[in-house]
Design an enzyme around this catalytic site. Structure first.
Site, PDB file in Angstrom:
ATOM      1  NE  ARG A  12      -4.439  -0.228   2.320  1.00  0.00           N
ATOM      2  CZ  ARG A  12      -5.325  -1.224   2.442  1.00  0.00           C
ATOM      3  NH1 ARG A  12      -4.928  -2.465   2.483  1.00  0.00           N
ATOM      4  NH2 ARG A  12      -6.611  -0.952   2.514  1.00  0.00           N
ATOM      5  NE  ARG A  15     -17.679  -3.820   4.075  1.00  0.00           N
ATOM      6  CZ  ARG A  15     -16.431  -3.959   3.670  1.00  0.00           C
ATOM      7  NH1 ARG A  15     -16.133  -4.812   2.710  1.00  0.00           N
ATOM      8  NH2 ARG A  15     -15.468  -3.229   4.197  1.00  0.00           N
ATOM      9  NE  ARG A  45     -14.035  -3.271   7.772  1.00  0.00           N
ATOM     10  CZ  ARG A  45     -13.274  -3.587   6.726  1.00  0.00           C
ATOM     11  NH1 ARG A  45     -13.505  -4.703   6.068  1.00  0.00           N
ATOM     12  NH2 ARG A  45     -12.293  -2.811   6.337  1.00  0.00           N
TER      13      ARG A  45
HETATM   14  P1  AMP Z   1      -8.526  -3.417   4.086  1.00  0.00           P
HETATM   15  O1  AMP Z   1      -9.436  -4.436   4.702  1.00  0.00           O
HETATM   16  O2  AMP Z   1      -7.534  -4.007   3.124  1.00  0.00           O
HETATM   17  O3  AMP Z   1      -9.253  -2.233   3.501  1.00  0.00           O
HETATM   18  O4  AMP Z   1      -7.617  -2.845   5.292  1.00  0.00           O
HETATM   19  C1  AMP Z   1      -8.204  -2.233   6.404  1.00  0.00           C
HETATM   20  C2  AMP Z   1      -7.198  -1.342   7.105  1.00  0.00           C
HETATM   21  O5  AMP Z   1      -6.077  -2.125   7.534  1.00  0.00           O
HETATM   22  C3  AMP Z   1      -6.592  -0.242   6.268  1.00  0.00           C
HETATM   23  O6  AMP Z   1      -7.420   0.913   6.190  1.00  0.00           O
HETATM   24  C4  AMP Z   1      -5.281   0.029   7.015  1.00  0.00           C
HETATM   25  O7  AMP Z   1      -5.521   0.762   8.193  1.00  0.00           O
HETATM   26  C5  AMP Z   1      -4.870  -1.370   7.436  1.00  0.00           C
HETATM   27  N1  AMP Z   1      -4.008  -2.011   6.417  1.00  0.00           N
HETATM   28  C6  AMP Z   1      -4.271  -3.133   5.686  1.00  0.00           C
HETATM   29  N2  AMP Z   1      -3.258  -3.424   4.867  1.00  0.00           N
HETATM   30  C7  AMP Z   1      -2.316  -2.476   5.066  1.00  0.00           C
HETATM   31  C8  AMP Z   1      -1.031  -2.223   4.503  1.00  0.00           C
HETATM   32  N3  AMP Z   1      -0.498  -2.994   3.541  1.00  0.00           N
HETATM   33  N4  AMP Z   1      -0.340  -1.138   4.973  1.00  0.00           N
HETATM   34  C9  AMP Z   1      -0.823  -0.348   5.936  1.00  0.00           C
HETATM   35  N5  AMP Z   1      -2.035  -0.524   6.497  1.00  0.00           N
HETATM   36  C10 AMP Z   1      -2.781  -1.584   6.082  1.00  0.00           C
END
Ligand code: AMP
Length: 221
Positions: free
Chosen positions: A88, A127, A161
């Site tokens: 990311r 959601r 969420r």
């Molecule tokens: P997601 O379910 O992939 O949208 O991830 C939810 C949250 O987890 C994100 O908004 C970040 O706060 C954290 N997160 C997940 N993957 C990463 C990553 N590769 N780098 C930094 N934060 C992450």
């Protein structure tokens, strides 16, 4: 099979990653799911990560890089993997390249999922998940038959969420543009990306993804 599914939150990476991981018998590595599991288990990592996640911010790079390093060197990822939510940041992408090089591995493709931003806001802020049986609904696209009651188990415990609240969704999108979008340029320069129209139905998106994977195997991008 080693793929990265890329795109803003809410483009359907998780759904497609799940389908592809089953099809190719490889690991689905969702960093968001891993962090949510750590929060649920109350681990020090989970407690630390929650502070960032609830605000729609990114968890620091060093934490995320260590997490992926551990998983990629484990037995579960040997046969291949579908990365969903990582990298990311450009720093994470660089660290991933180094890890793969050390393991003599190469990525097959980076699939860039594209959906209009307002559509993404509706997908995420609408959601709702049943706290009892886990069924997922959407206020706009897949509402419950009776408002506030799960069709599947009758529970009234429908949860949103914390990071799906509209203001937080918009913050997650801002963070995407600022920190994550440059990762796309990193992979575009290396001619590794294929754009996927992810506004279509789940089966149609899967069909486009499979075409992209097979095309790249035949050297067609
Ligand atoms: P997601 O379910 O992939 O949208 O991830 C939810 C949250 O987890 C994100 O908004 C970040 O706060 C954290 N997160 C997940 N993957 C990463 C990553 N590769 N780098 C930094 N934060 C992450």
């Amino acid at each position: 099979m080693k793929l990265i599914l890329f795109g803003t939150p809410g483009v359907g990476k998780g759904t497609q990653a799940h389908i592809l991981a089953e099809k190719y018998h490889v690991a689905h590595l969702s960093t968001g799911d891993m962090l949510r599991a750590a929060i649920k288990d109350g681990t020090p990592l989970g407690i630390e990560a929650k502070k960032y996640m609830d605000k729609g911010e990114l968890v620091p790079d060093d934490v995320m890089i260590r997490m992926i390093e551990e998983i990629l060197s484990s037995e579960s990822a040997k046969a291949g993997f579908i990365l969903d939510g990582f990298p990311r940041t450009v720093k994470q992408a660089e660290a991933l390249s180094e890890m793969l090089e050390r393991n003599h591995q190469t990525l097959d493709r980076v699939l860039n999922f594209c959906v209009e931003e307002e559509e993404v806001v509706k997908r995420l802020s609408g959601r709702l998940t049943c706290g009892s049986c886990g069924t997922i609904y959407n206020k706009f696209y897949k509402p419950t038959k009776v408002a506030g009651i799960c069709d599947n188990c009758g529970s009234s415990d429908l949860r949103q969420r914390v990071d799906d609240q509209e203001e937080t969704v918009r913050q997650r999108l801002r963070v995407y543009h600022q920190s994550t979008e440059p990762v796309l340029a990193y992979y575009r320069e290396r001619h590794m990306t294929t754009d996927i129209d992810a506004s279509k139905s789940v089966p149609d998106v899967t069909a486009e993804v499979l075409k992209a994977i097979n095309g790249s195997r035949n050297g067609v991008h």
